[in-house]
Design a protein around this motif. Structure first.
Motif, PDB file in Angstrom:
ATOM      1  N   LYS A  59     -18.233  62.656  -9.122  1.00  0.00           N
ATOM      2  CA  LYS A  59     -17.848  63.858  -8.379  1.00  0.00           C
ATOM      3  C   LYS A  59     -16.336  63.999  -8.347  1.00  0.00           C
ATOM      4  O   LYS A  59     -15.794  65.100  -8.562  1.00  0.00           O
ATOM      5  N   ALA A  60     -15.643  62.910  -8.099  1.00  0.00           N
ATOM      6  CA  ALA A  60     -14.177  62.950  -8.098  1.00  0.00           C
ATOM      7  C   ALA A  60     -13.654  63.290  -9.483  1.00  0.00           C
ATOM      8  O   ALA A  60     -12.713  64.088  -9.634  1.00  0.00           O
ATOM      9  N   TYR A  61     -14.256  62.710 -10.512  1.00  0.00           N
ATOM     10  CA  TYR A  61     -13.849  62.956 -11.900  1.00  0.00           C
ATOM     11  C   TYR A  61     -13.984  64.439 -12.239  1.00  0.00           C
ATOM     12  O   TYR A  61     -13.070  65.051 -12.815  1.00  0.00           O
ATOM     13  N   LEU A  62     -15.121  65.027 -11.901  1.00  0.00           N
ATOM     14  CA  LEU A  62     -15.369  66.427 -12.230  1.00  0.00           C
ATOM     15  C   LEU A  62     -14.447  67.367 -11.458  1.00  0.00           C
ATOM     16  O   LEU A  62     -13.993  68.385 -11.994  1.00  0.00           O
ATOM     17  N   ILE A  63     -14.162  67.037 -10.212  1.00  0.00           N
ATOM     18  CA  ILE A  63     -13.279  67.876  -9.404  1.00  0.00           C
ATOM     19  C   ILE A  63     -11.858  67.833  -9.957  1.00  0.00           C
ATOM     20  O   ILE A  63     -11.173  68.858 -10.045  1.00  0.00           O
ATOM     21  N   ILE A  64     -11.406  66.639 -10.351  1.00  0.00           N
ATOM     22  CA  ILE A  64     -10.077  66.525 -10.969  1.00  0.00           C
ATOM     23  C   ILE A  64     -10.042  67.302 -12.279  1.00  0.00           C
ATOM     24  O   ILE A  64      -9.065  68.001 -12.580  1.00  0.00           O
ATOM     25  N   PHE A 208      -4.341  65.187 -25.418  1.00  0.00           N
ATOM     26  CA  PHE A 208      -5.315  65.902 -24.602  1.00  0.00           C
ATOM     27  C   PHE A 208      -5.932  65.036 -23.507  1.00  0.00           C
ATOM     28  O   PHE A 208      -6.336  65.535 -22.452  1.00  0.00           O
ATOM     29  N   VAL A 209      -6.010  63.729 -23.751  1.00  0.00           N
ATOM     30  CA  VAL A 209      -6.651  62.829 -22.801  1.00  0.00           C
ATOM     31  C   VAL A 209      -5.959  62.837 -21.447  1.00  0.00           C
ATOM     32  O   VAL A 209      -6.570  62.520 -20.415  1.00  0.00           O
ATOM     33  N   HIS A 210      -4.692  63.233 -21.416  1.00  0.00           N
ATOM     34  CA  HIS A 210      -3.931  63.180 -20.165  1.00  0.00           C
ATOM     35  C   HIS A 210      -4.231  64.351 -19.230  1.00  0.00           C
ATOM     36  O   HIS A 210      -3.734  64.384 -18.107  1.00  0.00           O
ATOM     37  N   PHE A 211      -5.052  65.293 -19.676  1.00  0.00           N
ATOM     38  CA  PHE A 211      -5.401  66.405 -18.804  1.00  0.00           C
ATOM     39  C   PHE A 211      -6.465  66.029 -17.778  1.00  0.00           C
ATOM     40  O   PHE A 211      -6.452  66.535 -16.663  1.00  0.00           O
ATOM     41  N   THR A 212      -7.404  65.189 -18.154  1.00  0.00           N
ATOM     42  CA  THR A 212      -8.486  64.833 -17.237  1.00  0.00           C
ATOM     43  C   THR A 212      -8.630  63.323 -17.070  1.00  0.00           C
ATOM     44  O   THR A 212      -8.643  62.808 -15.949  1.00  0.00           O
ATOM     45  N   THR A 213      -8.734  62.604 -18.171  1.00  0.00           N
ATOM     46  CA  THR A 213      -9.040  61.178 -18.109  1.00  0.00           C
ATOM     47  C   THR A 213      -7.927  60.385 -17.445  1.00  0.00           C
ATOM     48  O   THR A 213      -8.201  59.490 -16.630  1.00  0.00           O
ATOM     49  N   THR A 214      -6.677  60.677 -17.766  1.00  0.00           N
ATOM     50  CA  THR A 214      -5.570  59.928 -17.165  1.00  0.00           C
ATOM     51  C   THR A 214      -5.506  60.086 -15.650  1.00  0.00           C
ATOM     52  O   THR A 214      -5.524  59.075 -14.929  1.00  0.00           O
ATOM     53  N   PRO A 215      -5.435  61.307 -15.099  1.00  0.00           N
ATOM     54  CA  PRO A 215      -5.394  61.409 -13.628  1.00  0.00           C
ATOM     55  C   PRO A 215      -6.649  60.867 -12.958  1.00  0.00           C
ATOM     56  O   PRO A 215      -6.577  60.252 -11.888  1.00  0.00           O
ATOM     57  N   ALA A 216      -7.822  61.075 -13.589  1.00  0.00           N
ATOM     58  CA  ALA A 216      -9.061  60.572 -12.993  1.00  0.00           C
ATOM     59  C   ALA A 216      -9.097  59.046 -12.996  1.00  0.00           C
ATOM     60  O   ALA A 216      -9.532  58.415 -12.020  1.00  0.00           O
ATOM     61  N   SER A 217      -8.632  58.429 -14.090  1.00  0.00           N
ATOM     62  CA  SER A 217      -8.619  56.960 -14.175  1.00  0.00           C
ATOM     63  C   SER A 217      -7.682  56.361 -13.142  1.00  0.00           C
ATOM     64  O   SER A 217      -7.987  55.326 -12.534  1.00  0.00           O
ATOM     65  N   ILE A 218      -6.531  56.990 -12.951  1.00  0.00           N
ATOM     66  CA  ILE A 218      -5.574  56.501 -11.951  1.00  0.00           C
ATOM     67  C   ILE A 218      -6.154  56.672 -10.551  1.00  0.00           C
ATOM     68  O   ILE A 218      -6.107  55.761  -9.719  1.00  0.00           O
TER      69      ILE A 218
END
Length: 262
Positions: A59-64, A208-218
């Motif tokens: 849920k957090a991943y999708l919202i980010i 492109f990975v820094h648009f979703t995966t990077t902030p979500a992973s952090i």
């Protein structure tokens, strides 16, 4: 120059909200794609987990992902493209204003018009679905820092895509290709962790990975503090590198400007 930048940004912002009904509709109902994603992943994950994501984390991943995509795809890329396609770029070349800087200001103004939709949708989803909290206060701060770099990174990618108009004389196909590539390799469409290892490697070597995966992973603590800082540094490096690369390409492609067949 700051006043000129503000003027360009203000004009782009006003252009985006000129049709008040359309703009208000996007603000109020722009989050329905997020609801669809939440519904799908709730059935896929259930009480288990996929790729290391349980339901709260997903849920957090999708919202980010919703927040970053709403901001990243809301700039004035069509306005930039049209200046090249209709030949207005020739007039821009006669002005004592840097073309890239002026378009960056316009892009930020266009993105600003999407902030209400991004904030409203994110806040509503957080209140309704109660996603996982940030792994730590430091993770929350670093997440915000990574989100800030989305602005120059998004502009760099979109500006490079627009430069292709000098060669193609069309933009719609370029836009579709860019959006598909960004959605896939950012992890918005499918989390990177669910991809084959060889595809994950390719994704992490792209911006492109820094648009979703990077902030979500952090945010979720999937990387430690050192790795989080490293990701932010790489994201910043991509932002600067894309801007410099686009300047180099601009210097070559601007020679292909065609006005009335000449």
């Amino acid at each position: 120059m700051a006043s000129i930048d503000l003027a360009f940004a203000t004009i782009a912002f006003k252009r985006k909200i000129a049709y008040k009904g359309t703009w208000l509709f996007s603000v109020l109902f722009g989050g329905f794609s997020l609801l669809a994603g939440l519904a799908v992943w709730s059935h896929l994950i259930g009480d288990g987990e996929l790729g290391g994501y349980d339901w709260d984390a997903m849920k957090a991943y999708l919202i980010i992902g919703f927040l970053t995509s709403t901001l990243a795809w809301a700039g004035s890329d069509w306005e930039m493209a049209n200046r090249i396609l209709d030949g207005m770029v020739a007039i821009d070349l006669t002005k004592p204003v840097d073309f890239q800087r002026a378009r960056a200001a316009e892009y930020i103004g266009g993105m600003a018009a999407s902030v209400p939709a991004a904030v409203l949708g994110t806040a509503a989803a957080a209140l309704a679905f109660q996603p996982a909290a940030p792994a730590s206060p430091l993770a929350a701060v670093l997440t915000v820092l990574s989100l800030l770099f989305i602005f120059p990174l998004a502009f760099g990618i979109n500006y490079l895509a627009v430069m292709a108009c000098f060669l193609t004389q069309r933009y719609l196909g370029i836009q579709w290709a860019r959006d598909c590539i960004l959605a896939f390799f950012s992890g918005l469409m499918i989390p990177i962790a669910l991809m084959p290892l060889w595809l994950q490697t390719i994704a992490w070597w792209l911006p492109f990975v820094h648009f979703t995966t990077t902030p979500a992973s952090i945010y979720l603590g999937r990387v430690d503090t050192g790795a989080a800082l490293g990701l932010i540094v790489v994201e910043a490096a991509w932002s600067v590198g894309l801007l410099l690369l686009s300047r180099l390409i601009w210097g070559r492609l601007v020679k292909k400007v065609t006005i009335h067949g000449g």
